[in-house]
Design an enzyme around this catalytic site. Structure first.
Site, PDB file in Angstrom:
ATOM      1  N   GLU A  29     -53.143 -77.231   6.228  1.00 20.62           N
ATOM      2  CA  GLU A  29     -54.505 -78.093   6.628  1.00 20.62           C
ATOM      3  C   GLU A  29     -54.784 -78.911   5.305  1.00 20.62           C
ATOM      4  OE1 GLU A  29     -58.823 -77.563   8.719  1.00 20.62           O
ATOM      5  OE2 GLU A  29     -57.807 -75.766   8.008  1.00 20.62           O
ATOM      6  N   LYS A  38     -57.989 -82.756  14.401  1.00 19.32           N
ATOM      7  CA  LYS A  38     -58.592 -81.396  14.543  1.00 19.32           C
ATOM      8  C   LYS A  38     -59.930 -81.561  15.688  1.00 19.32           C
ATOM      9  CE  LYS A  38     -60.470 -77.328  12.224  1.00 19.32           C
ATOM     10  NZ  LYS A  38     -60.392 -76.973  10.623  1.00 19.32           N
ATOM     11  N   TYR A  46     -70.136 -72.782  10.163  1.00 18.59           N
ATOM     12  CA  TYR A  46     -70.615 -71.490   9.967  1.00 18.59           C
ATOM     13  C   TYR A  46     -70.170 -70.920   8.915  1.00 18.59           C
ATOM     14  CZ  TYR A  46     -66.303 -69.689  12.492  1.00 18.59           C
ATOM     15  OH  TYR A  46     -65.079 -69.822  12.861  1.00 18.59           O
ATOM     16  N   CYS A  64     -55.881 -75.228  12.371  1.00 22.15           N
ATOM     17  CA  CYS A  64     -56.974 -74.056  12.059  1.00 22.15           C
ATOM     18  C   CYS A  64     -57.770 -73.625  12.830  1.00 22.15           C
ATOM     19  CB  CYS A  64     -57.766 -74.326  10.761  1.00 22.15           C
ATOM     20  SG  CYS A  64     -58.204 -72.836   9.835  1.00 22.15           S
ATOM     21  N   GLY A  81     -23.146 -30.165  31.578  1.00 22.68           N
ATOM     22  CA  GLY A  81     -22.906 -29.988  30.250  1.00 22.68           C
ATOM     23  C   GLY A  81     -22.852 -31.228  29.449  1.00 22.68           C
ATOM     24  N   LEU A  97     -24.222 -35.544  28.947  1.00 21.64           N
ATOM     25  CA  LEU A  97     -25.534 -36.085  28.281  1.00 21.64           C
ATOM     26  C   LEU A  97     -26.477 -36.609  29.475  1.00 21.64           C
ATOM     27  CD1 LEU A  97     -26.795 -37.243  25.808  1.00 21.64           C
ATOM     28  CD2 LEU A  97     -25.632 -39.479  26.395  1.00 21.64           C
ATOM     29  N   ASP A  98     -26.295 -37.061  30.519  1.00 18.36           N
ATOM     30  CA  ASP A  98     -27.189 -37.494  31.538  1.00 18.36           C
ATOM     31  C   ASP A  98     -27.919 -36.218  32.169  1.00 18.36           C
ATOM     32  OD1 ASP A  98     -26.678 -39.961  30.771  1.00 18.36           O
ATOM     33  OD2 ASP A  98     -25.447 -40.286  32.685  1.00 18.36           O
ATOM     34  N   THR A 130     -28.939 -37.845  38.417  1.00 20.00           N
ATOM     35  CA  THR A 130     -28.872 -37.664  36.945  1.00 20.00           C
ATOM     36  C   THR A 130     -28.004 -39.083  36.311  1.00 20.00           C
ATOM     37  OG1 THR A 130     -26.419 -36.855  37.022  1.00 20.00           O
ATOM     38  CG2 THR A 130     -28.358 -35.356  36.651  1.00 20.00           C
ATOM     39  N   TYR A 144     -19.642 -43.609  44.993  1.00 23.58           N
ATOM     40  CA  TYR A 144     -20.726 -44.292  45.999  1.00 23.58           C
ATOM     41  C   TYR A 144     -20.993 -43.084  47.448  1.00 23.58           C
ATOM     42  CZ  TYR A 144     -22.667 -47.507  49.777  1.00 23.58           C
ATOM     43  OH  TYR A 144     -23.542 -47.983  50.699  1.00 23.58           O
ATOM     44  N   LYS A 203     -23.482 -50.929  45.391  1.00 23.85           N
ATOM     45  CA  LYS A 203     -23.711 -49.629  45.167  1.00 23.85           C
ATOM     46  C   LYS A 203     -25.339 -49.637  44.597  1.00 23.85           C
ATOM     47  CE  LYS A 203     -19.467 -47.746  43.383  1.00 23.85           C
ATOM     48  NZ  LYS A 203     -18.644 -47.375  42.316  1.00 23.85           N
TER      49      LYS A 203
END
Length: 684
Positions: free
Chosen positions: A54, A123, A129, A179, A373, A375-376, A484, A497, A640
């Site tokens: 500015e 502007k 103030y 500003c 056994g 991951l999911d 899962t 499915y 699906k």
């Protein structure tokens, strides 16, 4: 003009910059020289636009010197130098200066490009103030009585409601405010965004006090998020008068709430920042968030006030110009360790809260779950355990079954047994081979006659038999079956499915992608929720090859049994899924982003974890696996997803529930996506 695939401007991006020049108070020619030098630097980097502070040509702290004609005339001459320099630069420049119009003095932003003035924006809100006394020297843009000004021999658009449309950069329309305009309850840029501005620019001076920097971050970030826009913010730096104030020269670039670039503060020399804005992403998000359009209609009178000024720029669109932007390799997994842990905790709690609500609402106190056994199912079991704890029920109310088939490995079977023991659930083991063999005999499958025929029917008989057992066990034990399967598998149709792993009573993993599940399991291990031995077990699960284990005589690591050898690496397919589902990007853009993220280890964002396997992918691999994803996602697998069980949405990356984020026909084609894929080069 033919597009260059390797150029960011070919994929809906625009490079923008914010400059913070060193200044001298009331020395416009020096300030112009600093401004031009930064503009040349930004243009050399391929930027289309640069914004400056500015009142940058005069300096902000001139106070009553603004009423001296010599200073005002000096600023006009400085602007003339900038206009002349811009003729040789392929970049739009936005500079700040005082300008006298019709006997009134305005605090203005001037848009300059290709040797011409394109607009002057006064502007609107003048702070008067605290330490600010702008109303002593200037008047608000609301006081303007003209819509054009004569400046440097040109007739130039003048007013606070101007939009600048760069015709040869699709979707690049910017607005300028100054500003204080962004510090008020309804900034002018809010209406500019509704009028079509995708990039909002703020020329600010903004002195520094304790805590103000953090508030600027919040202000700029939130305005960009509310407006679904990019927001560029400048500040005055070294050289402004420190009679009563200090200056830090903070510059910020945000896009839809995300901080893309930030300058060093309290720098001694002129400096700039730049970032690549994804204009297409902003446009698509506005289209998707239909309440944006409702806001346009509601504020039609304000929107109608804006005038559009068109301009063109000569941009480096034919040469290679890679992104100067961080692209996460794992968009579902924050790369920052602290953010990643917080994400895992929140996702985990969402899943747990959803399950305990379903159990409470149904009056069911037990769950049935198949544990392979892998991951999911491991993560789903952990969610069940936490839900039982939260409900004040014993973990023995989890009825867990491992069901080895014709190709179950010793490793996964042992891990399933140990996992059930570590969790403390009721564990059982059912050998499904006899019932599968009976099914194969009943349908006349060659395997039942001793032939080694391992087709899809052979595999699905096993998957279906497991699910059939689980549902009948749930009936028998007054329980519900917990699914899962994860979001990545749903996207690729990697599930059997109906009577198969596709079906359950409630699926806690339904909207969690594979890459995130691996981090969730690691996070639970690191928290020690199932003890030190259990933590080691979870890490072994993470190290296990992802495989359906359905073909006898083949190890889990054999190509025929590796899931990712068929459907592609999950880390790439999750990347593709995120950008298709979250933003609807074209295949060419997704490949461009993937090349930036995955093609060079130095560019992308790896999760900061030494246990994560780190790969690099060349463009040919990216294109091949993207093709697999597109055809499976758009053509093969929607039927699906059209009838999946209930399950909680956990992230803004989306879910594939037909009752939520994704509603699509089950018989659509992938033609248009595959056609765009064909436009991607085969090599770099």
């Amino acid at each position: 003009m033919k597009r260059n695939f390797f150029n960011l401007y070919s994929h809906g991006f625009v490079r923008v910059a914010v400059g913070v020049p060193r200044c001298k108070v009331a020395d416009p020619l020096f300030n112009a020289q600093q401004t031009i030098a930064l503009a040349k630097q930004a243009a050399a980097e391929g930027a289309a636009m640069i914004a400056f502070p500015e009142l940058g040509l005069s300096a902000y702290t001139c106070d009553d010197l603004f009423h001296q004609r010599a200073l005002l005339d000096g600023c006009i001459e400085a602007l003339n130098q900038i206009v002349q320099a811009s003729a040789a630069l392929p970049i739009a420049m936005i500079v700040g200066m005082p300008l006298r119009v019709e006997h009134l003095l305005f605090n203005c932003a001037v848009v300059v490009a290709r040797g011409r003035l394109h607009g002057v924006v006064p502007k609107t809100y003048l702070p008067n103030y605290g330490e600010f006394y702008e109303a002593r020297q200037f008047v608000s843009g609301d006081c303007a009585s003209v819509h054009q000004v004569a400046l440097l021999g040109q007739e130039v658009a003048f007013g606070a409601a101007l939009l600048f449309d760069v015709k040869n950069v699709p979707l690049f329309r910017f607005d300028v405010e100054i500003c204080e305009d962004v510090w008020v309850p309804i900034p002018p840029s809010s209406f500019a965004a509704l009028a079509g501005a995708t990039v909002l620019v703020n020329l600010s001076a903004s002195n520094i006090v304790v805590g103000k920097s953090d508030y600027r971050h919040q202000l700029v970030s939130q305005q960009s998020a509310r407006c679904l826009a990019a927001y560029l913010y400048s500040s005055a730096g070294r050289g402004e008068s420190t009679t009563d104030l200090a200056w830090d020269g903070q510059a910020l670039i945000c896009e839809n709430g995300d901080l893309l670039a930030e300058s060093a503060r309290f720098a001694d020399e002129s400096h700039l920042i730049y970032a690549d804005i994804d204009l297409e992403r902003l446009s698509l998000q506005r289209m998707h968030q239909t309440t944006f359009g409702h806001s346009v209609r509601r504020h039609a009178d304000e929107v109608a006030r804006f005038r559009v000024v068109s301009l063109e720029l000569e941009l480096p669109a034919r040469e290679r110009l890679p992104l100067a932007r961080k692209v996460e390799r794992f968009p579902y997994v924050p790369s920052n360790p602290q953010h990643r842990d917080a994400r895992c905790e929140e996702v985990y709690n969402i899943q747990v809260q959803a399950l305990l609500q379903r159990l409470s609402a149904s009056g069911v106190r037990k769950v049935v779950i198949g544990v392979s056994g892998g991951l999911d199912s491991t993560h789903a079991l952990l969610v069940c355990a936490k839900a039982m704890d939260r409900l004040g029920l014993p973990r023995t109310n989890i009825l867990a079954y491992t069901m080895p088939g014709f190709a179950t490995s010793e490793r996964t079977l042992l891990q399933a047994r140990q996992l059930m023991q570590a969790v403390g659930c009721t564990s059982s083991e059912i050998d499904i081979r006899p019932s599968c063999l009976q099914m194969l005999k009943d349908i006349g499958h060659p395997y039942a006659q001793g032939e080694d025929v391992f087709d899809i029917t052979f595999e699905n008989v096993q998957a279906g038999e497991r699910t059939n057992h689980l549902f009948r066990l749930a009936n028998h034990r007054h329980a519900i079956v917990i699914g899962t399967g994860d979001l990545s598998e749903l996207a690729l149709g990697w599930c059997t499915y109906g009577v198969g792993d596709h079906m359950s009573h409630y699926n806690v993993n339904a909207s969690v992608p594979k890459t995130l599940i691996s981090h969730l399991v690691r996070w639970v291990a690191e928290k020690g929720e199932i003890g030190a031995h259990g933590a080691d077990l979870l890490l072994r699960v993470l190290d296990t090859e992802i495989s359906p284990e359905l073909i006898p005589g083949k190890s889990a690591g054999a190509p025929e049994q590796r899931t990712e050898s068929v459907i592609g690496p999950y880390e790439l397919q999750d990347f593709n899924l995120y950008h298709v589902l979250r933003f609807g990007f074209t295949p060419a853009k997704i490949a461009f982003l993937a090349l930036h993220a995955w093609g060079d280890r130095e560019r992308g964002a790896w999760p900061e974890n030494e246990n994560v396997v780190r790969h690099e992918y060349r463009l040919a691999e990216i294109k091949k696996n993207l093709g697999i994803f597109l055809d499976r996602f758009f053509r093969q697998s929607q039927f699906k997803r059209s009838c999946i069980p209930n399950g909680p949405k956990v992230g803004s990356g989306g879910s594939l529930s037909p009752r939520g984020d994704w509603r699509a026909p089950s018989d659509s084609e992938s033609t248009v996506w595959m056609a765009d894929l064909a436009n991607i080069p085969d090599a770099e």
